[in-house]
Design a protein around this motif. Sequence first.
Motif, mmCIF file in Angstrom:
data_model
loop_
_atom_site.group_PDB
_atom_site.id
_atom_site.type_symbol
_atom_site.label_atom_id
_atom_site.label_comp_id
_atom_site.label_asym_id
_atom_site.label_seq_id
_atom_site.Cartn_x
_atom_site.Cartn_y
_atom_site.Cartn_z
ATOM 1 N N ILE A 53 0.863 -1.195 0.000
ATOM 2 C CA ILE A 53 0.000 0.000 0.000
ATOM 3 C C ILE A 53 0.897 1.242 0.000
ATOM 4 C CG2 ILE A 53 -1.700 1.323 1.332
ATOM 5 C CD1 ILE A 53 -2.687 -1.374 2.469
ATOM 6 N N LEU A 73 -0.260 -4.226 -4.791
ATOM 7 C CA LEU A 73 -1.047 -4.649 -3.630
ATOM 8 C C LEU A 73 -1.808 -5.962 -3.842
ATOM 9 C CD1 LEU A 73 -2.590 -4.244 -0.926
ATOM 10 C CD2 LEU A 73 -3.917 -2.463 -2.052
ATOM 11 N N HIS A 74 -2.628 -6.023 -4.899
ATOM 12 C CA HIS A 74 -3.474 -7.217 -5.019
ATOM 13 C C HIS A 74 -2.662 -8.479 -5.296
ATOM 14 C CE1 HIS A 74 -3.362 -5.995 -9.296
ATOM 15 N NE2 HIS A 74 -3.477 -7.276 -9.526
ATOM 16 N N VAL A 77 -1.127 -9.587 -1.891
ATOM 17 C CA VAL A 77 -2.138 -10.213 -1.042
ATOM 18 C C VAL A 77 -2.419 -11.648 -1.489
ATOM 19 C CG1 VAL A 77 -4.589 -10.111 -0.428
ATOM 20 C CG2 VAL A 77 -3.193 -8.054 -0.316
ATOM 21 N N LYS A 78 -2.449 -11.846 -2.816
ATOM 22 C CA LYS A 78 -2.763 -13.179 -3.335
ATOM 23 C C LYS A 78 -1.697 -14.227 -3.011
ATOM 24 C CE LYS A 78 -4.152 -11.846 -7.506
ATOM 25 N NZ LYS A 78 -4.776 -11.731 -8.823
ATOM 26 N N TYR A 83 -5.314 -9.276 5.895
ATOM 27 C CA TYR A 83 -5.041 -7.957 6.466
ATOM 28 C C TYR A 83 -6.242 -7.489 7.282
ATOM 29 C CZ TYR A 83 -3.934 -2.895 6.425
ATOM 30 O OH TYR A 83 -3.677 -1.596 6.766
ATOM 31 N N PRO A 85 -7.056 -4.139 8.951
ATOM 32 C CA PRO A 85 -6.522 -2.781 9.100
ATOM 33 C C PRO A 85 -6.949 -2.113 10.404
ATOM 34 C CG PRO A 85 -8.219 -2.843 7.413
ATOM 35 C CD PRO A 85 -8.060 -4.245 7.901
ATOM 36 N N ARG A 89 -12.121 -0.943 8.114
ATOM 37 C CA ARG A 89 -12.426 -0.799 6.683
ATOM 38 C C ARG A 89 -13.335 -1.889 6.131
ATOM 39 N NH1 ARG A 89 -7.011 1.145 3.683
ATOM 40 N NH2 ARG A 89 -8.418 1.403 1.922
ATOM 41 N N ARG A 101 -17.890 -12.990 1.490
ATOM 42 C CA ARG A 101 -17.888 -13.570 0.144
ATOM 43 C C ARG A 101 -16.917 -12.824 -0.772
ATOM 44 N NH1 ARG A 101 -23.116 -13.789 -3.669
ATOM 45 N NH2 ARG A 101 -22.144 -14.793 -5.476
ATOM 46 N N LEU A 102 -16.894 -11.510 -0.605
ATOM 47 C CA LEU A 102 -15.994 -10.692 -1.417
ATOM 48 C C LEU A 102 -14.528 -11.085 -1.189
ATOM 49 C CD1 LEU A 102 -15.750 -8.155 -3.262
ATOM 50 C CD2 LEU A 102 -15.488 -6.824 -1.184
ATOM 51 N N ALA A 103 -14.213 -11.451 0.046
ATOM 52 C CA ALA A 103 -12.823 -11.750 0.389
ATOM 53 C C ALA A 103 -12.373 -13.131 -0.090
ATOM 54 C CB ALA A 103 -12.641 -11.637 1.899
ATOM 55 N N GLU A 104 -13.322 -14.022 -0.359
ATOM 56 C CA GLU A 104 -12.967 -15.422 -0.648
ATOM 57 C C GLU A 104 -12.129 -15.570 -1.916
ATOM 58 O OE1 GLU A 104 -16.895 -17.458 1.449
ATOM 59 O OE2 GLU A 104 -16.720 -17.467 -0.732
ATOM 60 N N ARG A 105 -10.968 -16.240 -1.765
ATOM 61 C CA ARG A 105 -10.162 -16.485 -2.959
ATOM 62 C C ARG A 105 -9.749 -17.942 -3.114
ATOM 63 N NH1 ARG A 105 -6.435 -13.145 0.153
ATOM 64 N NH2 ARG A 105 -4.965 -14.842 0.391
ATOM 65 N N ARG A 148 -12.850 -11.724 8.043
ATOM 66 C CA ARG A 148 -12.592 -11.509 6.626
ATOM 67 C C ARG A 148 -11.182 -11.959 6.242
ATOM 68 N NH1 ARG A 148 -13.497 -5.464 4.448
ATOM 69 N NH2 ARG A 148 -11.722 -5.077 5.793
ATOM 70 N N LYS B 158 -20.823 -12.155 -7.427
ATOM 71 C CA LYS B 158 -19.601 -11.683 -6.778
ATOM 72 C C LYS B 158 -19.059 -10.438 -7.494
ATOM 73 C CE LYS B 158 -15.302 -12.786 -4.770
ATOM 74 N NZ LYS B 158 -14.453 -13.789 -4.184
ATOM 75 N N GLN B 174 -8.739 -3.846 -3.232
ATOM 76 C CA GLN B 174 -7.428 -4.332 -3.673
ATOM 77 C C GLN B 174 -6.725 -5.111 -2.569
ATOM 78 O OE1 GLN B 174 -6.337 -0.294 -5.192
ATOM 79 N NE2 GLN B 174 -4.988 -1.527 -6.478
ATOM 80 N N LEU B 176 -7.940 -7.019 -0.652
ATOM 81 C CA LEU B 176 -8.481 -8.371 -0.570
ATOM 82 C C LEU B 176 -7.981 -9.219 -1.740
ATOM 83 C CD1 LEU B 176 -12.157 -7.568 0.504
ATOM 84 C CD2 LEU B 176 -10.304 -8.424 1.937
ATOM 85 N N GLY B 177 -7.039 -8.693 -2.495
ATOM 86 C CA GLY B 177 -6.445 -9.471 -3.580
ATOM 87 C C GLY B 177 -7.179 -9.349 -4.902
ATOM 88 N N ILE B 178 -7.976 -8.303 -5.064
ATOM 89 C CA ILE B 178 -8.742 -8.135 -6.303
ATOM 90 C C ILE B 178 -8.108 -7.034 -7.147
ATOM 91 C CG2 ILE B 178 -10.987 -7.429 -7.237
ATOM 92 C CD1 ILE B 178 -12.137 -8.606 -4.514
#
Lengths: 236, 283
Positions: A53, A73-74, A77-78, A83, A85, A89, A101-105, A148, B158, B174, B176-178
């Motif tokens: 960041i 950043l992304h 994280v992957k 994180y 914060p 946030r 759901r948004l965080a799920e990878r 999350r 999603k 971002q 969150l890895g997106i």
Amino acid sequence: MKNLLELENVHTYIGQYHILQGISMEVPEGAVTVILGRNGAGKTTTLETILGIKPPSKGTVRFKGEDIHKLSLHNIVKKGIGYVPEDKRLFGTLTVEENLRLAERNKQDFHRERRELIWDLFPDLKRAWKRPASTLSGGQQQMLSIARAMINDNSIMLIDEPSMGLAPKLVQEVMSAVEQMKGLTTVLMVEQNLKVAESVADRCYILDNGMIVYSGDIKELVKDEELQNNYLGVTV
Amino acid sequence: MSLSLNGLSLAMLYFLIAAGFSLIFGLMSVLNLAHASFFLWGAYSGLAIFTTTGNFTLAVIGATIVGVIMGLLVEYLTLRPLYGNHLFQILMTLGLLLVFEELVKLIWGTTILGFPRPEILTGSLVILGRYFPVYRLFIIIAGIVVFIAVYLILNRTKIGITVRAGVEDEGMVQALGIDIRKVFSGVFGLGAGLAALGGVIGAPFLGVYPELGFEMLVPALIVVIIGGLGSFHGSFVGAVIIGLSQSFGGYFIPEFALAINVALLAIVLLIKPTGLFGIEGGH
Ligand SMILES: Nc1ncnc2c1ncn2[C@@H]1O[C@H](COP(=O)(O)OP(=O)(O)OP(=O)(O)O)[C@@H](O)[C@H]1O
Ligand SMILES: [Mg+2]
């Protein structure tokens, strides 16, 4: 123990201000490492530098043996970083479920298991499952922010002052969650409260003015009042 | 009755422009003045396809695709290098608005062109003894269908959740890895496609002429601000309000149609500075 994350002589600027002035740090795998230090010492900036960041202007950040400080950043994280914060946030208009759901990878099965774990750990979140995050209490929001980061199969969690502004009972609940994570992942946590830090940490670093002034076993720090007086605020 | 039908069909066209406009602003903080060009080009390219093939369905699909491609190109080539630089963005999109209008004049000339209504959409339906022009009903139904479809995407998928989250806090998305840039491109393309769709289905109703884009820009801006920047359903509600007020105001006191809309805007902003459905602290 192997180091999962290493910082080597890291310098970070915010605008023209030289915030981190040559930080080196080792985060051993499977342990809880805590960063302590006064307000404005550069603790949050350290986490943000690791994540990309606030990318460092000099120095290296190595994660699982790979230099990551040039990635965005992304992509960082992957690699497997969760994180939490400082200011949580959360997405206030999204429901608890949508925030997760948004965080799920990872693979769906994995997330199903993790949801169960999160429900066990934070029954409040299960009850508020379909409610917008903005309607949660401060404590519940902190739980959701932690959840999350736990929903993925992360190798490390970066957690910024999870106890801040919480009532003692909630602090305990949050710390027992951090305790649970110990078995699952590595933790690097910023914490101003030494008592809280001591309850979960294995190792610690003290930051002051963007430099590391102490590193070692947290038990030693607890005994050393002079060190505490010099570098930790009145919060101790 | 005919006035409200007229107002509602106008409202759907405003909605089709305003929806993308609003989402693009909410997500990327880009006030894309060139957004009205997608409507304009939707109308012209739709007309071109319709006159060559005689197939209205094909014209609608083709024009929408033209809009999507234009949107993707505009985002990638001109705006991507300027994210964060608001002044240059406004100048850039204003410049693009003019360029796209001049290009239209160059290719199709400056006269008003008629867009014949397709056979099955001409005439009127008689319901309960009243006459309803079929084409207006078609526009209204198309607008509502688009509203429901996009609403479901935003709330059930999603990708939709990602867009809504991005409107609130793109940095955290971002974290969150997106890859937020892909989301930006997608929303830009979709928003441009909707505007072009509005252009092609609005053309038989409004006529096709070079100033069409600019003429739609002002009411669309008012709609977006009334509905709340970044709010999708806000753009729908705002469009209905402005469409109806335009139609009634234009009928009874034509000189004041715009003034009435501006007054509505002022009232909404006085009561709720973020617009009807705007969220605080977005950007
Ligand atoms: N946007 C900014 N512009 C200028 N200086 C900044 C900015 N953000 C942070 N700083 C400065 O950087 C320094 C480190 O900030 P940082 O947030 O990392 O501290 P911290 O140790 O996390 O403090 P706290 O305990 O208050 O969270 C502070 O002195 C702060 O004033
Ligand atoms: Mg901090």
